[in-house]
Design a protein around this motif. Sequence first.
Motif, mmCIF file in Angstrom:
data_model
loop_
_atom_site.group_PDB
_atom_site.id
_atom_site.type_symbol
_atom_site.label_atom_id
_atom_site.label_comp_id
_atom_site.label_asym_id
_atom_site.label_seq_id
_atom_site.Cartn_x
_atom_site.Cartn_y
_atom_site.Cartn_z
ATOM 1 N N GLY A 122 0.735 -1.209 -0.056
ATOM 2 C CA GLY A 122 -0.188 0.049 -0.279
ATOM 3 C C GLY A 122 1.235 1.324 0.006
ATOM 4 N N GLU A 123 1.934 1.008 0.416
ATOM 5 C CA GLU A 123 2.790 2.093 0.300
ATOM 6 C C GLU A 123 3.760 2.992 -1.123
ATOM 7 O OE1 GLU A 123 6.902 3.880 2.755
ATOM 8 O OE2 GLU A 123 5.461 2.518 3.639
ATOM 9 N N SER A 124 3.375 3.212 -1.543
ATOM 10 C CA SER A 124 4.424 3.134 -3.954
ATOM 11 C C SER A 124 4.892 4.806 -3.223
ATOM 12 C CB SER A 124 3.394 3.012 -4.500
ATOM 13 O OG SER A 124 2.547 3.959 -4.422
ATOM 14 N N ARG A 125 4.784 5.666 -2.482
ATOM 15 C CA ARG A 125 5.332 6.847 -3.255
ATOM 16 C C ARG A 125 6.596 6.706 -2.588
ATOM 17 N NH1 ARG A 125 1.814 11.566 -1.470
ATOM 18 N NH2 ARG A 125 1.681 10.895 0.696
ATOM 19 N N LEU A 126 7.877 7.759 -2.984
ATOM 20 C CA LEU A 126 9.301 7.925 -2.626
ATOM 21 C C LEU A 126 9.608 9.267 -3.010
ATOM 22 C CD1 LEU A 126 12.330 6.275 -2.085
ATOM 23 C CD2 LEU A 126 12.054 6.721 -4.600
ATOM 24 N N ASP A 127 10.274 9.583 -1.470
ATOM 25 C CA ASP A 127 10.319 11.323 -1.398
ATOM 26 C C ASP A 127 11.799 10.528 -1.521
ATOM 27 O OD1 ASP A 127 11.415 13.724 -0.951
ATOM 28 O OD2 ASP A 127 10.898 13.501 1.000
ATOM 29 N N PRO A 128 12.677 10.590 -3.304
ATOM 30 C CA PRO A 128 14.135 10.811 -3.325
ATOM 31 C C PRO A 128 14.679 11.908 -2.674
ATOM 32 C CG PRO A 128 12.798 12.794 -5.245
ATOM 33 C CD PRO A 128 11.853 11.647 -3.777
ATOM 34 N N ALA A 129 14.735 13.165 -1.978
ATOM 35 C CA ALA A 129 15.455 13.838 -2.291
ATOM 36 C C ALA A 129 16.156 13.352 -0.998
ATOM 37 C CB ALA A 129 14.313 15.349 -0.293
ATOM 38 N N PRO A 130 16.701 12.540 0.094
ATOM 39 C CA PRO A 130 17.748 12.492 0.660
ATOM 40 C C PRO A 130 18.349 11.243 0.386
ATOM 41 C CG PRO A 130 15.344 11.844 1.662
ATOM 42 C CD PRO A 130 15.526 12.202 0.834
ATOM 43 N N TYR A 131 18.198 11.069 -0.892
ATOM 44 C CA TYR A 131 18.679 9.840 -1.780
ATOM 45 C C TYR A 131 19.940 10.765 -3.268
ATOM 46 C CZ TYR A 131 16.364 6.054 0.125
ATOM 47 O OH TYR A 131 15.730 5.338 0.946
ATOM 48 N N LEU A 132 19.579 11.813 -3.714
ATOM 49 C CA LEU A 132 19.865 12.940 -3.901
ATOM 50 C C LEU A 132 20.840 13.679 -3.663
ATOM 51 C CD1 LEU A 132 16.024 14.224 -6.122
ATOM 52 C CD2 LEU A 132 18.105 13.259 -6.715
ATOM 53 N N ALA A 133 20.419 14.029 -2.253
ATOM 54 C CA ALA A 133 21.971 14.939 -1.471
ATOM 55 C C ALA A 133 22.854 14.029 -1.081
ATOM 56 C CB ALA A 133 21.154 15.068 -0.050
ATOM 57 N N LEU A 134 22.523 12.133 -0.989
ATOM 58 C CA LEU A 134 24.024 11.320 -1.167
ATOM 59 C C LEU A 134 24.392 11.649 -2.279
ATOM 60 C CD1 LEU A 134 25.361 9.813 0.631
ATOM 61 C CD2 LEU A 134 23.169 7.700 -0.085
ATOM 62 N N LEU A 135 23.699 11.204 -3.135
ATOM 63 C CA LEU A 135 24.671 11.473 -4.557
ATOM 64 C C LEU A 135 25.299 13.550 -4.799
ATOM 65 C CD1 LEU A 135 21.848 9.430 -6.840
ATOM 66 C CD2 LEU A 135 24.174 8.871 -6.214
ATOM 67 N N GLU A 136 24.490 13.767 -4.552
ATOM 68 C CA GLU A 136 25.543 16.071 -4.054
ATOM 69 C C GLU A 136 26.753 15.542 -3.820
ATOM 70 O OE1 GLU A 136 26.607 19.259 -4.582
ATOM 71 O OE2 GLU A 136 25.797 17.483 -6.033
ATOM 72 N N ARG A 137 27.059 14.699 -2.998
ATOM 73 C CA ARG A 137 28.008 14.159 -2.089
ATOM 74 C C ARG A 137 28.801 13.539 -3.204
ATOM 75 N NH1 ARG A 137 26.746 11.911 3.402
ATOM 76 N NH2 ARG A 137 28.783 12.128 3.525
ATOM 77 N N VAL A 138 28.573 13.121 -3.189
ATOM 78 C CA VAL A 138 29.198 12.371 -4.397
ATOM 79 C C VAL A 138 30.102 12.773 -6.012
ATOM 80 C CG1 VAL A 138 29.296 10.322 -6.769
ATOM 81 C CG2 VAL A 138 28.181 9.855 -4.513
ATOM 82 N N ARG A 139 28.920 13.985 -6.616
ATOM 83 C CA ARG A 139 28.528 14.523 -7.367
ATOM 84 C C ARG A 139 30.104 15.804 -7.198
ATOM 85 N NH1 ARG A 139 29.820 19.080 -8.916
ATOM 86 N NH2 ARG A 139 28.703 20.179 -6.988
ATOM 87 N N MET A 140 29.879 15.879 -5.909
ATOM 88 C CA MET A 140 31.513 16.742 -5.125
ATOM 89 C C MET A 140 32.618 16.640 -5.516
ATOM 90 S SD MET A 140 28.803 18.542 -2.347
ATOM 91 C CE MET A 140 30.646 19.557 -1.413
ATOM 92 N N LYS A 141 32.526 14.785 -4.673
ATOM 93 C CA LYS A 141 33.845 14.454 -4.837
ATOM 94 C C LYS A 141 34.394 14.401 -6.587
ATOM 95 C CE LYS A 141 34.567 14.209 -0.514
ATOM 96 N NZ LYS A 141 35.581 14.523 -0.140
ATOM 97 N N LEU A 142 33.793 14.398 -7.185
ATOM 98 C CA LEU A 142 33.657 13.836 -8.585
ATOM 99 C C LEU A 142 34.539 14.535 -10.070
ATOM 100 C CD1 LEU A 142 31.702 10.168 -9.586
ATOM 101 C CD2 LEU A 142 34.336 10.443 -9.033
ATOM 102 N N GLU A 143 33.257 16.213 -9.575
ATOM 103 C CA GLU A 143 33.519 16.806 -10.037
ATOM 104 C C GLU A 143 34.098 18.480 -9.840
ATOM 105 O OE1 GLU A 143 29.281 17.653 -12.703
ATOM 106 O OE2 GLU A 143 29.249 15.419 -12.746
ATOM 107 N N GLY A 144 34.314 19.131 -11.188
ATOM 108 C CA GLY A 144 35.100 20.573 -10.526
ATOM 109 C C GLY A 144 33.744 21.745 -10.789
#
Length: 725
Positions: A122-144
Amino acid sequence: MFKRISFPSGLSTPRPFILLCVGVSLLASGASPQTPSAVPAAGSDRPALRELRRAAADLLEQAGRSGASRDAVLRLRKEAAERLEALGREPEPAGSAALLPAELRAELRGAGKELAAAPPTGESRLDPAPYLALLERVRMKLEGEIALGLSLQGSYSQTKVKEPVYGGHASAMGPAPERAADDSASGPSPAVFEEVGGLGAKTYCGGPTKDHILESGGSGVALLDYDGDGRLDVYLVTAAELTKSRERVPHRNVLYRNLGGLKFEDVSKRAGVDAAAWGNGVCAGDYDGDGRLDLYVTNWGSNSLFRNQGDGTFKDVAASAGVAASGWSTGCTFFDADADGDLDLYVARYVKTSWDEVVAAQRTLVWRNGPHIMVGPAGLPGEQDLFFLNRGDGTFAEASAAAGLSDPAKAYGFGVVATDYDGDGKVDLFVANDSNPNFLYHNVGGGRFESVGLLAGVAVNGEGRAQAGMGADSGDYDGDGRLDLVLTTFAHDTKTLFRNLDGSQFEDASAASGLSARTFDRMGWGVSFLDADLDGRQDLFLANGHIFADIDDFPDLKESFRQKNQLLLNAGGTYRDASPAAGVGLQVQRVGRGLAVGDLDDDGDPDVVVSNVDDVPTLLENRQQTGHHWVAFRLQSAGGNRFAIGARVTLEAGGARQIREVRSGGSYLSQSDLRPLFGLGSYAGPVDVEVVMPGGQRYRWQGLASGRLHVLDLADAHRVAERRP
């Protein structure tokens, strides 16, 4: 349509832009990104890691769209999880370090496992914000540099560095709002606050120059009746002091017993709550169901759970109860997450740091081409928030993942508000995050939550920006029967008012309500809805103060370290700044942080206490002379939740309806009065009351007299005890 923007070398890319870029490029355009057919092999090849990160972000955005079917969401979650885990499996290359640090890789693997686990039926929605924030930390390590769908605009240049370091708080990137109309034309304020003495203990937070971000946050204050004599007592939390040579000087928390007439006695040592830690926040609740209020105090280091022993003393049982935790804890709240009748505990946490880092800290950033400032929080490792489930035997179990309250992004958490924003009888959670999207956890029942902040419209503001969230509160500012949310933020940014549209969606009403223009320049911390003039409308009180100790040396910036607090009076859905006319107490300039509201002198109007950095607290007595009427309630419940924390109290009086909640924690690291207080304006007749407890049980009383504090015993809704102040 899109243009590429390069940021100065060494400057971290503003985190909010990533979330906004994804939202603009995917949601606004209506385009669906191509789902990769295979997971690229993990390795230390930078392009491959970038592709994994991009694919994971695309999949998460698709899963977060409203209207997606459960099967589609499950598939997208699984594919995103595979990419997160692949990022986390980057091997250590021979003779050199991996591109992603080990800790970040571990977080990615953990987030992948969490996503891979199917949500409850019955629970289908996903809030991606916490995971996107984690991926932003990855981006900060990989890109300038990054590609954005927006151009940068600002009334001032972005924070610059004098050395190649990263960090800084999120702040407004656009021009200041149009200047507010002159509120002085409205005449004298109907609510007047005067500062009174009686609370002479100073609270500290590090050294005079504030070289490390640990020294910037200050601490909270609690108003509670710890000894059951009917009067609100005051508990002040303090951190340690640092000398100019960075030597630590401990200071103790202080408990003031209310003797009546705004006279107080320091009983800290006798009561056993004079801890000398690096204190931050505080919340109150009867966690063991013995009818006595206990205190939870958050620290940098182990936290304290002070169990009220009923004889005026407390005992720290945090370790044996399983809630000592560690790291840098900030906001907290006791609330009944699973509606089983006892109180659970949520603890927000901020940045991970060590004593060596604090001692060696240097101010290597520059604020608005002016003062040198401390690094962080952006770019620093965050701490994961914690959720403790009450076992019912005096102990707790850490249950963040099981409850759906995990924090994979390790966002920088500050204020926490437990509020039933959708009115379904289940207590939800709002977490104010600094320089990260805020969290809104919807309680779906059975002790389970779903993260809906981005979908509900409160993760970021109306401009799509994550702000430097500090304090937060919940209240019905427009009188429509739905609870709205307010957020305090950094200097040179709007303080944000999220208007509850329908119980599930919010809109940014900061400009329409008049909040933006009246709060932009100051740095906000504690915040509370209150009816200062007892007219039946929810006003706002904000505690203000900067974090840059030498900001006054740069007068062209028109900012100050010590700032005045603000009283914003509700004029029927819009706010005016009544502070200049609201008494001498509102002209005091200090470095405000925690804020708690309650009727300290039992005269039927709300008083205010503000904790200040390296100073004594500000105790403000409300001396309104409106002649308006009021009514207040103290709730008593059977079972474990004896103080009815989490109850929603609805008042009907003179044809008008008002809502309050009995709430542990809130504001900024603080605890306000547990007794709901209602202003009635000119109405002096009887009132009707409905109380809804967590779980949905309803209790009603009719024809209660105004001008009194009523003790409502939920065990017998037909019997009402009264006490005159």
